[in-house]
Write an enzyme that holds these catalytic residues in place. Structure first.
Site, short mmCIF file in Angstrom:
data_model
loop_
_atom_site.label_atom_id
_atom_site.label_comp_id
_atom_site.label_asym_id
_atom_site.label_seq_id
_atom_site.Cartn_x
_atom_site.Cartn_y
_atom_site.Cartn_z
N HIS A 8 -11.94 11.23 -0.90
CA HIS A 8 -11.84 11.72 0.47
C HIS A 8 -13.21 11.62 1.14
O HIS A 8 -14.24 11.51 0.45
CB HIS A 8 -11.33 13.16 0.50
CG HIS A 8 -9.87 13.27 0.21
ND1 HIS A 8 -9.31 14.36 -0.39
CD2 HIS A 8 -8.85 12.40 0.45
CE1 HIS A 8 -8.01 14.18 -0.50
NE2 HIS A 8 -7.71 12.99 -0.01
N LYS A 12 -17.05 10.93 -0.68
CA LYS A 12 -17.44 9.52 -0.85
C LYS A 12 -18.85 9.39 -1.44
O LYS A 12 -19.09 8.55 -2.30
CB LYS A 12 -17.31 8.76 0.45
CG LYS A 12 -15.84 8.54 0.82
CD LYS A 12 -15.66 7.47 1.82
CE LYS A 12 -14.25 7.42 2.38
NZ LYS A 12 -13.15 7.49 1.44
N THR A 34 -9.26 2.50 -2.55
CA THR A 34 -8.80 2.52 -1.17
C THR A 34 -9.92 1.92 -0.32
O THR A 34 -11.07 1.82 -0.76
CB THR A 34 -8.44 3.95 -0.74
OG1 THR A 34 -9.49 4.83 -1.12
CG2 THR A 34 -7.13 4.40 -1.38
N GLY A 35 -9.58 1.51 0.89
CA GLY A 35 -10.45 0.70 1.74
C GLY A 35 -11.90 1.09 1.87
O GLY A 35 -12.80 0.36 1.42
N THR A 36 -12.17 2.21 2.50
CA THR A 36 -13.56 2.59 2.77
C THR A 36 -14.30 2.93 1.49
O THR A 36 -15.47 2.57 1.33
CB THR A 36 -13.60 3.80 3.73
OG1 THR A 36 -12.80 3.49 4.88
CG2 THR A 36 -15.01 4.10 4.18
N SER A 54 -6.96 1.79 3.62
CA SER A 54 -7.50 3.14 3.64
C SER A 54 -6.38 4.11 3.24
O SER A 54 -5.21 3.84 3.50
CB SER A 54 -7.99 3.45 5.06
OG SER A 54 -8.37 4.78 5.18
N GLY A 55 -6.75 5.22 2.61
CA GLY A 55 -5.74 6.18 2.15
C GLY A 55 -4.72 6.57 3.20
O GLY A 55 -3.51 6.43 2.98
N ASP A 60 -3.16 4.97 -0.65
CA ASP A 60 -2.71 5.81 -1.76
C ASP A 60 -1.35 5.33 -2.27
O ASP A 60 -1.10 5.28 -3.47
CB ASP A 60 -2.59 7.28 -1.33
CG ASP A 60 -3.91 7.88 -0.89
OD1 ASP A 60 -4.97 7.43 -1.39
OD2 ASP A 60 -3.90 8.79 -0.05
N HIS A 87 -2.34 12.90 5.14
CA HIS A 87 -1.45 12.16 4.23
C HIS A 87 -1.27 12.90 2.90
O HIS A 87 -1.08 12.28 1.86
CB HIS A 87 -1.99 10.75 4.03
CG HIS A 87 -3.36 10.69 3.43
ND1 HIS A 87 -4.47 11.21 4.05
CD2 HIS A 87 -3.79 10.21 2.25
CE1 HIS A 87 -5.53 11.03 3.28
NE2 HIS A 87 -5.15 10.43 2.17
#
Length: 134
Positions: A8, A12, A34-36, A54-55, A60, A87
């Site tokens: 999250h 990060k 996930t993306g970032t 991205s999540g 996810d 999410h």
């Protein structure tokens, strides 16, 4: 082994520190994120990471699909339990899939370190046999 890395926003930096500290171990495995999170890991380490969305945009769920198809061996998901996540149902579904498919999952840095050391020692090699049986 295939390792999913998710963090999250507030976690990060912790994930970057984790992947930097254990880079030599992680180099021997296939990494997914996930993306970032994946982008940041690749920017700050020499690790190659296959990135999903991205999540909140479905990342996810994409990792969940890999788990359901027996293509993920370890999940390290540094969660921010103090911040509401839009999410959250996807997050709960991902953790449930790990439970159903017996995928080792860490949701905090302490457990992540235990898993990475187990990986280093070969304690998780049983996952290869599980995948072979399909």
């Amino acid at each position: 082994m295939n390792i999913a890395l998710i963090a999250h926003d507030n976690k990060k930096k912790m994930m970057i520190n984790f992947t930097t500290a254990y880079e030599l171990i992680l180099l021997n495995h296939q990494l997914y994120a996930t993306g970032t999170t994946g982008k940041r890991i690749m920017e700050e380490t020499n690790l190659k990471v296959t990135r999903f969305q991205s999540g909140p945009l479905g990342g996810d769920q994409q990792i969940g699909a890999e788990i359901a198809n027996n293509r993920m061996d370890v999940v390290i998901f540094l969660r921010d339990s103090l911040t509401a996540q839009p999410h959250e149902p996807d997050i709960q579904a991902l953790i449930r899939l790990c439970d159903v498919h017996m995928i080792p999952v860490a949701t905090n840095i302490a457990t992540a370190e235990i898993l990475i050391r187990a990986l280093e020692r070969g304690d998780l090699d049983w996952r290869e046999r599980v995948k072979e049986r399909g």
